[in-house]
Design an enzyme around this catalytic site. Structure first.
Site, mmCIF file in Angstrom:
data_model
loop_
_atom_site.group_PDB
_atom_site.id
_atom_site.type_symbol
_atom_site.label_atom_id
_atom_site.label_comp_id
_atom_site.label_asym_id
_atom_site.label_seq_id
_atom_site.Cartn_x
_atom_site.Cartn_y
_atom_site.Cartn_z
ATOM 1 N N HIS A 312 7.538 0.377 1.622
ATOM 2 C CA HIS A 312 6.653 -0.113 2.679
ATOM 3 C C HIS A 312 6.843 -1.617 2.819
ATOM 4 O O HIS A 312 7.047 -2.313 1.833
ATOM 5 C CB HIS A 312 5.187 0.195 2.350
ATOM 6 C CG HIS A 312 4.317 0.140 3.561
ATOM 7 N ND1 HIS A 312 3.802 -1.041 4.035
ATOM 8 C CD2 HIS A 312 3.926 1.112 4.412
ATOM 9 C CE1 HIS A 312 3.102 -0.771 5.127
ATOM 10 N NE2 HIS A 312 3.167 0.517 5.381
ATOM 11 N N ASP A 369 3.221 8.902 3.914
ATOM 12 C CA ASP A 369 3.929 10.079 4.418
ATOM 13 C C ASP A 369 4.484 10.981 3.315
ATOM 14 O O ASP A 369 4.995 12.060 3.598
ATOM 15 C CB ASP A 369 5.092 9.639 5.329
ATOM 16 C CG ASP A 369 4.585 8.985 6.598
ATOM 17 O OD1 ASP A 369 3.617 9.509 7.166
ATOM 18 O OD2 ASP A 369 5.137 7.947 6.997
HETATM 19 N N1 CMC Z 1 15.030 4.488 -0.070
HETATM 20 C C1 CMC Z 1 16.043 3.741 -0.559
HETATM 21 N N2 CMC Z 1 16.107 2.393 -0.413
HETATM 22 C C2 CMC Z 1 15.111 1.795 0.252
HETATM 23 C C3 CMC Z 1 14.024 2.495 0.791
HETATM 24 C C4 CMC Z 1 14.005 3.896 0.595
HETATM 25 N N3 CMC Z 1 12.997 4.638 1.091
HETATM 26 N N4 CMC Z 1 13.195 1.642 1.414
HETATM 27 C C5 CMC Z 1 13.737 0.428 1.272
HETATM 28 N N5 CMC Z 1 14.888 0.509 0.561
HETATM 29 C C6 CMC Z 1 15.749 -0.607 0.130
HETATM 30 C C7 CMC Z 1 16.531 -1.211 1.278
HETATM 31 O O1 CMC Z 1 17.768 -0.567 1.462
HETATM 32 C C8 CMC Z 1 16.660 -2.639 0.826
HETATM 33 O O2 CMC Z 1 17.653 -2.668 -0.194
HETATM 34 P P1 CMC Z 1 18.572 -3.988 -0.410
HETATM 35 O O3 CMC Z 1 17.609 -5.078 -0.799
HETATM 36 O O4 CMC Z 1 19.506 -3.610 -1.488
HETATM 37 O O5 CMC Z 1 19.255 -4.240 0.912
HETATM 38 C C9 CMC Z 1 15.318 -2.925 0.122
HETATM 39 O O6 CMC Z 1 14.874 -1.640 -0.332
HETATM 40 C C10 CMC Z 1 14.278 -3.539 1.036
HETATM 41 O O7 CMC Z 1 14.165 -2.713 2.187
HETATM 42 P P2 CMC Z 1 13.858 -3.222 3.649
HETATM 43 O O8 CMC Z 1 14.594 -2.371 4.619
HETATM 44 O O9 CMC Z 1 14.056 -4.701 3.733
HETATM 45 O O10 CMC Z 1 12.313 -2.925 3.714
HETATM 46 P P3 CMC Z 1 11.439 -2.950 5.019
HETATM 47 O O11 CMC Z 1 10.157 -3.563 4.655
HETATM 48 O O12 CMC Z 1 12.174 -3.562 6.146
HETATM 49 O O13 CMC Z 1 11.274 -1.390 5.370
HETATM 50 C C11 CMC Z 1 10.487 0.834 5.365
HETATM 51 C C12 CMC Z 1 10.156 -0.637 5.085
HETATM 52 C C13 CMC Z 1 9.211 1.645 5.263
HETATM 53 C C14 CMC Z 1 11.046 0.960 6.787
HETATM 54 C C15 CMC Z 1 11.516 1.339 4.337
HETATM 55 O O14 CMC Z 1 10.993 1.230 3.040
HETATM 56 C C16 CMC Z 1 11.968 2.767 4.619
HETATM 57 O O15 CMC Z 1 12.876 2.966 5.405
HETATM 58 N N6 CMC Z 1 11.336 3.795 3.949
HETATM 59 C C17 CMC Z 1 11.659 5.179 4.218
HETATM 60 C C18 CMC Z 1 10.981 5.636 5.520
HETATM 61 C C19 CMC Z 1 9.488 5.776 5.337
HETATM 62 O O16 CMC Z 1 9.015 6.384 4.379
HETATM 63 N N7 CMC Z 1 8.724 5.255 6.297
HETATM 64 C C20 CMC Z 1 7.270 5.390 6.324
HETATM 65 C C21 CMC Z 1 6.563 4.104 6.075
HETATM 66 S S1 CMC Z 1 4.792 4.303 5.742
HETATM 67 C C22 CMC Z 1 4.153 4.984 7.205
HETATM 68 C C23 CMC Z 1 4.059 3.972 8.263
HETATM 69 O O17 CMC Z 1 3.054 3.252 8.286
HETATM 70 O O18 CMC Z 1 4.988 3.857 9.061
#
Ligand code: CMC
Length: 435
Positions: A312, A369
């Protein structure tokens, strides 16, 4: 280069030009630098892709402390609302900023019930869509099209009363629209609501119909669904709420703004993750249940696979909504007499990821989720309808932020800037002279 904080402002020295930046402090002590005059005074803008460090507004509706796992609507902890409130009461809280008296609550329930009808438009429109159309596509299209059936929407500047009426109408119509989407998909007739039933009872009733009523409308199912709606009701400046506000800032109507929020929510990195989690768990089960193997795939950047329902932007210890859902998941399934092997896989997957250095380092925890789909499934809601349920829960939150945006000062159109990195001025070459 940033210089020291002085009282209620800080100064920044940009190529010899000192610019004062006022410090804005929130009611929970959060601090932000007001950079709204920065460009005018220095020519600089701030650059923050994906808005990870940008406050788009001041807001009184929702407070999150991602380090401590805190979520509150108008100051009230989400755990208390999930346990003691109802979705309609929480809707009142979000829309009007306080808990209702008994009379106010009854009035709101009656106003919403009056609108619990399947709009004619829905009946007409649905016959033209393919059964393969995703429910979120239908939902977004229908909500946007509803603007044509509300005369008030033709005026650019609506009164507060008109906005309130439109909001309540849309909240009232939402379960009927969602249920009709499902009925259309399974090729069954639409079911009219029961004026004596509650909002959540009617949602289940209109989806599953008379024949399955006994099986589906158990008090446990209704209670669990109502709690999920509360847990999803608001989450401050997330992707879909920001979309609703940005679209609404151009003074487009509420229906079109909410349709934009629905589109944003659909994505698998946002609300679409609840559907994705179930697909992922099923995939793990079908391929023999090797949880560790899936975790390795999710860590491999080349795989482009993420662990759905994990991570998140804001929560860095735990997501309080996930904690509530997990704590009731076993109980709900037991009460409903449902045994879902995917719950065991989810638990094992959670444990494996939580002990893995990759997830520990990046502070990735289960989000809302991760377990919600297990409960939806137990109630009998099909997987591709999960995100529609999320949208129904989030609707009062979207509306509350839309209204707050319209009344905030200054109320301007949302319009980010950019740093241009394309070619500098290049003269046009006629096609026969190009190499
Ligand atoms: N699985 C594997 N790696 C992950 C995941 C995951 N679920 N989430 C983040 N990472 C990694 C990402 O690849 C990055 O790695 P690195 O630093 O090596 O490049 C690091 O963690 C930071 O990720 P980010 O993309 O900068 O994080 P963000 O804050 O931009 O994204 C997120 C948040 C929710 C989009 C992401 O964690 C994700 O894609 N999760 C899976 C989808 C999901 O469950 N979404 C529902 C969110 S909660 C409901 C809502 O309110 O939407």
């Amino acid at each position: 280069m940033l210089e020291e904080l002085v009282g209620e402002s800080t100064s920044v020295n940009l190529n010899g030009k000192v610019v004062e930046l006022p410090v804005v402090t929130g009611s929970e002590g959060e601090k932000g630098l007001d950079v709204s005059q920065l460009r005018k005074e220095s020519g600089y803008i701030t650059l923050d892709p994906a808005y990870g460090n940008t406050g788009a507004c001041e807001s009184s509706i929702c407070f999150i402390d991602g380090e401590k796992g805190i979520l509150r609507y108008w100051g009230i902890p989400i755990e208390q609302l999930a346990e003691k409130s109802s979705f309609i009461e929480t809707t009142y809280l979000l829309l009007y900023g306080k808990l209702p008296s008994q009379q106010e609550l009854t009035q709101l329930s009656q106003r919403i019930s009056k609108n619990l009808t399947i709009p004619d438009l829905v009946k007409k429109l649905y016959s033209n869509f393919s059964d393969e159309t995703h429910p979120m596509a239908l939902l977004s299209a229908v909500v946007s099209a509803l603007s044509g059936y509300d005369k008030k929407q033709s005026s650019l500047e609506q009164s507060e009363v008109d906005i309130d009426e439109t909001s309540i109408r849309l909240i009232g119509q939402f379960p009927a629209i969602a249920a009709a989407i499902y009925r259309k998909k399974i090729g069954k007739e639409f079911i009219e609501p029961d004026p004596k039933a509650t909002y959540t009872e009617n949602l289940v009733r209109m989806m599953f119909g008379e024949t399955d009523l006994e099986k589906q409308i158990t008090p446990e199912a209704i209670e669990a669904l109502d709690m999920l709606l509360i847990l999803h009701a608001d989450h401050e400046q997330n992707c879909s709420t920001s979309a609703v506000q940005l679209v609404g800032s151009s003074r487009t109507n509420l229906y079109a703004s909410i349709a934009a929020g629905i589109a944003a929510l659909w994505g698998p990195w946002h609300g679409g993750a609840n559907q994705d989690v179930m697909v992922m768990l099923q995939k793990i089960k079908d391929s023999g249940g090797d949880v560790q193997k899936y975790v390795e795939i999710a860590k491999d950047k080349n795989s482009k696979v993420r662990l759905s329902g994990f991570g998140h932007r804001v929560y860095k210890t735990f997501d309080p909504r996930a904690k509530v859902i997990k704590s009731v998941c076993d109980k709900v399934l037991e009460k409903m007499g449902v045994n879902n092997p995917l719950l065991e896989i989810a638990k094992e997957l959670e444990q494996t990821a939580l002990q893995d250095e990759y997830f520990i380092q990046r502070k990735l925890y289960p989000n809302v989720d991760f377990y919600s789909g297990i409960i939806y499934k137990a109630i009998g809601i099909p997987t591709d309808m999960f995100t529609v349920m999320f949208a129904m829960g989030r609707l009062p939150g979207w509306i509350a932020h839309w209204k707050e945006m319209l009344t905030s000062k200054p109320s301007r159109i949302g319009r980010p800037r950019q740093i241009y990195v394309g070619p500098t001025k290049t003269d046009y070459t006629p096609v026969d002279q190009r190499s």
